[in-house]
Structure formats: structure tokens, C-alpha cells
Write an enzyme that holds these catalytic residues in place. Structure first.
Site, PDB file in Angstrom:
ATOM      1  N   ASP A 319       0.864  -1.169   0.000  1.00 32.43           N
ATOM      2  CA  ASP A 319       0.000   0.000   0.000  1.00 32.43           C
ATOM      3  C   ASP A 319       0.905   1.225   0.000  1.00 32.43           C
ATOM      4  O   ASP A 319       2.113   1.116   0.168  1.00 32.43           O
ATOM      5  CB  ASP A 319      -1.037  -0.039   1.131  1.00 32.43           C
ATOM      6  CG  ASP A 319      -0.517   0.489   2.436  1.00 32.43           C
ATOM      7  OD1 ASP A 319       0.655   0.222   2.731  1.00 32.43           O
ATOM      8  OD2 ASP A 319      -1.277   1.144   3.162  1.00 32.43           O
ATOM      9  N   SER A 389     -13.952   6.724   6.270  1.00 27.84           N
ATOM     10  CA  SER A 389     -13.785   5.282   6.088  1.00 27.84           C
ATOM     11  C   SER A 389     -13.100   5.041   4.756  1.00 27.84           C
ATOM     12  O   SER A 389     -13.221   5.844   3.821  1.00 27.84           O
ATOM     13  CB  SER A 389     -15.128   4.549   6.135  1.00 27.84           C
ATOM     14  OG  SER A 389     -15.730   4.571   4.857  1.00 27.84           O
TER      15      SER A 389
END
Ligand SMILES: Nc1ncnc2c1ncn2[C@@H]1O[C@H](COP(=O)(O)OP(=O)(O)OP(=O)(O)O)[C@@H](O)[C@H]1O
Ligand SMILES: [K+]
Ligand SMILES: [Mg+2]
Length: 690
Positions: A319, A389
Site C-alpha cells: 500500500d 472510512s
């Protein structure tokens, strides 16, 4: 604030030169004791080859005692018995030495697990009201206050505050790291020290199962299980043992044809020299040493299977934020839409960040205050926080008369229906092309502008990715961020491929797809949104700086939080596989010489023609047999350093590697015992023993 990049320097704690264990007297003494304890047949049965050796040793010992009691010739069986016992002992010693190195580290970790008294908060909203409580009595869910100078009493998530923490007790790295609520750097580890500011921590670990507890169990080998590869090899070795047992028993008939049947002692010696005692004795030491080598580069592996898988990894997914970059994303600029004042944008951005507990959210509030003197107002009555989120990729605040949103530009546009004016789209593109993350800010249905969040690529990462490429590993960045930012960071870091705007599910799906194509996938990540992918990957390397969820989902934790450490993991994995293969080849190739040493000795009486096979011109049949048994025992000790250190791995083609190792360990395995047995025979002769 301390420089986080310091923590990227590979730590030297707990590291020592390979093989130094063999020079450490205390360690060797303890290993010798442990080796004796491991003779217990109950534990030895896990190792079929060495268990067989122990059973045969007991048998020959009994024969020697019987011969001595009945006035027979007991010297030869006694000598064989001694060397058979030594064979078993050398094997258990190899395992004990391998384990001993981890035990030393466990002792230093135990010292870190000091008995602290925690400040348990009585009310979640009042930091002044706390009660002392022994760390060992803390339960998950309880809140504690940790202030500068305090040890963090147990593992947990930061729920409030930002502090620098010295994690040297766990990582061996004394440069402090930042721990803060909300983001991907919210996990704290029991036994580490808060050096400035304060934190409110929600305890996540039950007593006795903290990170440090698990780390101790792991380095001590208490949690070690055989990997599927080891089990398969064990089955093969057990099969070979049975085949040689049958072969040796049938020899009795052949040899008794027209002469004396060979004695049980001689048959026992033949059996033990033929079964693969070398690899049988070193197999578990090779596995333990591999885990230990990982620990020396500050990587904690919870699964031996993952270490083996690492040796064959084809793809590494990473990531972006916190893994390739430092992850300390800070607001660095306001870019208002046409007709909007910068201050109006800053005010809206601050409102949209009022309830945003992430580091990004806090940095926006701080930036609005620094640039425009905007003080964050108290949360107005009737306000509803929209928390950030990874799925929605936005956050915000609903007031009775207005809705504020900020987040990934496409996400905000979709959620609010606001159109992006061309000038703003251009500003967003400029921000992204520079490698920063643009966040759009909208009030109700109108775009007010963008915020630029700056992040820094971890230093030195480019060269390391190049090294991975040379090893044949493809690096792919999978990020929740937009395409342009992702592409800019990808170019700066030098990854091979990039997947942008990925939700946690897409990261997971990407790994499954690669695995379905038969690839072995490694994933490096730090965030809670990486946890499913870390769990799915064959090698899941979590950053120590990451969240608790990420660290639990992966099967390795890098205490230095450097994703390019996968290079070391791959090398150690390959080394493990190569070492195991090389020593298996060597062990089996050894049999050729033993055949030439022992068979002529057995058949000397029955078939004198077989003396032609006595290539080594050994002194006598008895001396030949004893020399073969002694060589068989000593070779285990001689190979312990290689088993612990591992065969060197060089990035070269699989074919070249195979050729070189076959030559070295196959041909070497055939020739070495000829020389060794001959020398031992000579020595026995010169010493007047035979
Ligand atoms: N606090 C926040 N409020 C609103 N939007 C945010 C916030 N933090 C991040 N975003 C947006 O959501 C996107 C996705 O965030 P997420 O944390 O899932 O991925 P990331 O951290 O950018 O990338 P990676 O997956 O590489 O760590 C970010 O790229 C950014 O555009
Ligand atoms: K053997
Ligand atoms: Mg992330």
C-alpha cells in the site's frame, strides 16, 4: 518532533555475526544439556530417522553388555554403540544450538516486560481521574493514561493524543516513533516508553497474550510447528529408513549363503550409515535457524510456512501511505475554486475536519489555524460527525443548516452531486502530479476547493525495489489514493505497476486473482484497511508502525517498518529451501562411499571376490565399519555451522543454481566420505585401536 525516517535505519540490536553462536561457550554448554534432555524417546519420535538411530543404539548397547557379561568379544559392539549414541546426540545438539540463539533474545525481551503500574482512567472523558493498577491486571477495553516517562503497560490502540514513543524494548531501535489516535499509527506495544506528551490508550490484549508475550514464545520456539514441506521431507526420510531396513535384513540371507552370517552389530552399523541421518539430524535446526536469521534483521515471523513461501514469491503488493511513504500526511495548501475566498475554503475544511480523528483531519485543523488563524469551534449542538472510512474515502460534518464533506475528489463529487469547475480540476491535477493527495471540500452541493496533503517517499526505497526486480519479483502499489497521485509516487518509488482508487475489497480481490494464476503473493501494509489483504497473502508483512489489526492479520511483522525488507525475507526463504535441498543431496550422496566401505567388510568371508570393492584399502573389516559409523556421526557436527548459517544465496537463474549445488553437494557428498572414512581408518590404525 523526532524524525521518523530515523526508524528506517536497519537496527543492529540483537544482531551478531552468523555462526557466532558456536563461539559462545555458555550457549554451547546449555545446548549440550538440552541435547541430553532431547534424547527422551517420547520427544525424539517426532524425528523418525534419529528415533530409529536411538532404538538401534540401545540394541547394540544391550548386545555389548551381554557380550561382556558372557565373556564374549565386547570391544567392537561397545565402540559401535558409543558412536551410534553420539550420532543421536549430535543431532539433538544441532537442534538445541539452533534454539539456543532465540532463547538468548527471549531473555532480553523478558527483561523489557517489567512490572509497571498503569494509570487506569475511571471515566473516559476525564484524564485527571485515574487509579493505579498493576499492568498484569489490565483487561481489554480498559482505558489508561500514559504520560511522558511512563512505560506503556500493555498493547492497545491510542484513542486520544499524540506522543513520541521509544520502542527500543521491542524493536531495538531507539529513535522515537509517533503514535497517535485515528490513523494507521495508532497501535502501541506494551513495554515501550512514552518520551514526550501523553496518550490515552484502550487496552486490546488480554493478560499473558501481549505482543511481547507472543514474541517471547516465538523466539523460544515454543510456538514452532513443522511446515508442510518439512512434514513431506520427514515422510520421505522415514520411507527411506524403512526401505534400507528391509534391504539390510535381506542381506543376512545373502551373506550366510556360504559363510558366516554378519553380526547384528555390523548390520546395525550398515543400517545407520545408510539411512539419511545427516539431513534427519539437521532438518529442524535448518528451519529454526531460518526464523532466527529473520529475527536478526528485525522481522518477526509467526509462520515457518510463510518463510518458505517467501523464498518463491513472484509479486509484492504494497500500500502507499505509511508503507512506501512515511504516512505522516500533512495539509500543505488550500486551493480554492473560482470565486471562493481561500479563507472560506479553510473554514469549510476546518468544519469538515471537526470530528475527524485521523492524522490527516488533525493536520487540516492545524493548517487552517496556522494559515488563517481559524480556531476550531466546539461541536455545535445537533451536529453529526461523518467519520472517515476507506470504503467511502471521505469524511465530514452535518450541521442542521449545512453539510460539509471532504475526501477523494471523485468520492466527494459522487456523494454531494457537486460539479468540479475546470479550474479546480486543473488544480487537483497539479496537486496529484506532484505526488500529493488532493482532498476536495464541498458544502452542500457546491465544490469550494481542494486541500493538498503532502507525504514523503521513504528514503532509499528506489534502489531496494530495483534489487527486488533483479530477484525476479514484481512490485505493485495498491492504494486507495487517486490515479495521478498514485502514478507520481509510483514513479518516484520505482514500483513496476500501480493499482489506484482501491478499496480494501479490491486489494483482497487483486491478491486472490494473482494467486489463482498460480503466483505466490507477498503483501506489505500498515493500515486496518490492509488487514484482509495481509491475511490473504502468502506472505503478509505488517509494519510495526501500523495498526493492531494489520499486525495481527499478517504472518510477519517488520519491527523497522521498512517494506523493502522483503528482500531479506526472500533471501532468507530461498536460503532455507536451498540449504535443506543441499544437505538432503549431500546426505543421500554419502551412501555411495559407505556402501564401498561396509559391503566388502560384510562379505569378506562369504565372497572374497568382493574385496575388489574395497577401493579405500581399509585396514580390516571391523575398522572399515567403525570408520564409516564415526564419519556418519562426525559429519552431522561438521555441518551444524552450515545448517545454522545457511547456504549462500546469489541472485542467479534457477538452472545455474541447481547445477552449482548438484556439483558441490552431490559430487562433494559422494567424494567427502571416501576421504573421511579413509582418514578415520588410518587414525584408528595408527592409534592402535584396530
Ligand atoms: N481523513 C480523511 N478524510 C477524508 N478523506 C480522506 C481522509 N484520509 C484519506 N482520505 C481520502 O481517502 C482516500 C483513501 O484513503 P485510504 O486510507 O483508504 O488509502 P490511502 O491511505 O490513501 O492509501 P493506501 O491504501 O496506500 O494506504 C485517500 O487517498 C484520500 O483521498
Ligand atoms: K546416514
Ligand atoms: Mg493506508
Amino acid at each position: 518532533m523526532p524524525d521518523i525516517s530515523d526508524s528506517l535505519q536497519p537496527s543492529t540490536a540483537g544482531r551478531s555475526l552468523p555462526g557466532s553462536a558456536l563461539r559462545d561457550r555458555g550457549l554451547l554448554g546449555r545446548a549440550a544439556l538440552e541435547a541430553l534432555r532431547k534424547l527422551n524417546p517420547h520427544s525424539l519420535i517426532r524425528n523418525p530417522v534419529i528415533f530409529t538411530t536411538e532404538a538401534v543404539s540401545a540394541l547394540v548397547t544391550a548386545l555389548a553388555i551381554e557380550a561382556a557379561a558372557t565373556g564374549g568379544a565386547w570391544g567392537f559392539p561397545a565402540a559401535i554403540a558409543v558412536w551410534l549414541w553420539l550420532t543421536v546426540l549430535f543431532a539433538t545438539f544441532a537442534e538445541a544450538v539452533a534454539e539456543g540463539r532465540g532463547r538468548a533474545r527471549a531473555e532480553s525481551l523478558r527483561r523489557a516486560r517489567t512490572e509497571t503500574v498503569a494509570k487506569r482512567l475511571l471515566r473516559p472523558d476525564d484524564r485527571s481521574l485515574w487509579q493505579p493498577r498493576p499492568a498484569a491486571a489490565l483487561r481489554p477495553g480498559e482505558l489508561v493514561l500514559v504520560e511522558a516517562g511512563d512505560l506503556i503497560p500493555s498493547d492497545g490502540e491510542v484513542v486520544e493524543g499524540v506522543a513520541s514513543v521509544n520502542e527500543a524494548a521491542v524493536t531495538g531501535e531507539s529513535a522515537p516513533v509517533i503514535r497517535e489516535s485515528g490513523g494507521d499509527r495508532s497501535a502501541v506495544t506494551g513495554g515501550t516508553l512514552v518520551v514526550s506528551d501523553w496518550l490515552v490508550v484502550r487496552i486490546t490484549a488480554a493478560p499473558g497474550s501481549t505482543f511481547l508475550d507472543r514474541m517471547i514464545a516465538l523466539v523460544e520456539g515454543a510456538a514452532r510447528q513443522k511446515t508442510p514441506n518439512e512434514i513431506a521431507l520427514d515422510i520421505l526420510l522415514a520411507g527411506m529408513t524403512i526401505i534400507f531396513l528391509i534391504a539390510v535384513v535381506t542381506l543376512v540371507g545373502l551373506a550366510s549363503w556360504n559363510g558366516q552370517p554378519p553380526s547384528v552389530t555390523v548390520l546395525a552399523a550398515l543400517l545407520i550409515t545408510l539411512i539419511p541421518t545427516t539431513i534427519g539430524g539437521l532438518l529442524s535446526a535448518i528451519g529454526i535457524a531460518g526464523m532466527d536469521r529473520l529475527l536478526r534483521v528485525n522481522i518477526l515471523a509467526t509462520s515457518g510456512r510463510a518463510v518458505e513461501a517467501a523464498g518463491d514469491v513472484d509479486v509484492l503488493l504494497l500500500d502507499k501511505t505509511g508503507t512506501i511513504t512515511l504516512g505522516n500526511r500533512q495539509a500543505a495548501g488550500f486551493h480554492p475554486a473560482p470565486g471562493i475566498a481561500e479563507r472560506a475554503l479553510a473554514e469549510a475544511a476546518a468544519l469538515a475536519s471537526l470530528g475527524d480523528e485521523t492524522p490527516e483531519g488533525r493536520s487540516i485543523l492545524a493548517f487552517a489555524r496556522a494559515q488563517h488563524g481559524i480556531a476550531a469551534p466546539a461541536l455545535p449542538p445537533g451536529a453529526r460527525i461523518v467519520p472517515f472510512s476507506a470504503e467511502t474515502r471521505l469524511s465530514g460534518l452535518d450541521l442542521p443548516d449545512a453539510r460539509y464533506r471532504k475526501g477523494a475528489v471523485d468520492a466527494v463529487a459522487r456523494a454531494t452531486g457537486a460539479a468540479t469547475p475546470p479550474a479546480l480540476a486543473q488544480a487537483v491535477e497539479r496537486i496529484a502530479r506532484a505526488g500529493a493527495t488532493p482532498l476536495a471540500v464541498a458544502k452542500d452541493g457546491a465544490m469550494l476547493g481542494a486541500i493538498a496533503l503532502k507525504d514523503i517517499v521513504k528514503p532509499g526505497i528506489r534502489e531496494r525495489f530495483a534489487a527486488l526486480r533483479r530477484m525476479g519479483i514484481r512490485t505493485v502499489m495498491v492504494t486507495g489514493d487517486n490515479r495521478l497521485t498514485a502514478a507520481a509516487i509510483a514513479a518516484e518509488a520505482g514500483v513496476d505497476d500501480v493499482l489506484a482508487e482501491a478499496t480494501p475489497e479490491e486489494k483482497l480481490r487483486h491478491i486472490r486473482a494473482a494467486q489463482a494464476e498460480g503466483r505466490l503473493v507477498a503483501m506489505a501494509g500498515d493500515g486496518t484497511n490492509d488487514a484482509p489483504a495481509l491475511a490473504q497473502a502468502d506472505v503478509g508483512l505488517a509494519m510495526q508502525t501500523g495498526t493492531q489489526a494489520a499486525r495481527e492479520a499478517g504472518n510477519m511483522v517488520d519491527l523497522d517498518s521498512d517494506p523493502t525488507k522483503l528482500i531479506e525475507v526472500v533471501e532468507i526463504g530461498k536460503q532455507l529451501l536451498i540449504t535443506r535441498g543441499a544437505l538432503t543431496t549431500f546426505s543421500i550422496a554419502n551412501d555411495v562411499a559407505k556402501y564401498f566401505a561396509i559391503l566388502p567388510a560384510i562379505f569378506a568371508a562369504s565372497y572374497p571376490e568382493l574385496q575388489a570393492l574395497n577401493l579405500m584399502r581399509l585396514t580390516s573389516p571391523e575398522s572399515a565399519i567403525l570408520a564409516a559409523v564415526i564419519f556418519n556421526a562426525l559429519i552431522i557436527v561438521a555441518l551444524v555451522p552450515l545448517a545454522l548459517r545457511g547456504v549462500r544465496y546469489r541472485p542467479e537463474g534457477a538452472a545455474a543454481l541447481l547445477r552449482r549445488n548438484l556439483l558441490l553437494y552431490g559430487l562433494g557428498g559422494i567424494l567427502a566420505p571416501f576421504l573421511g572414512i579413509k582418514l578415520i581408518d588410518l587414525a584408528l590404525h595408527l592409534l592402535g585401536i584396530v
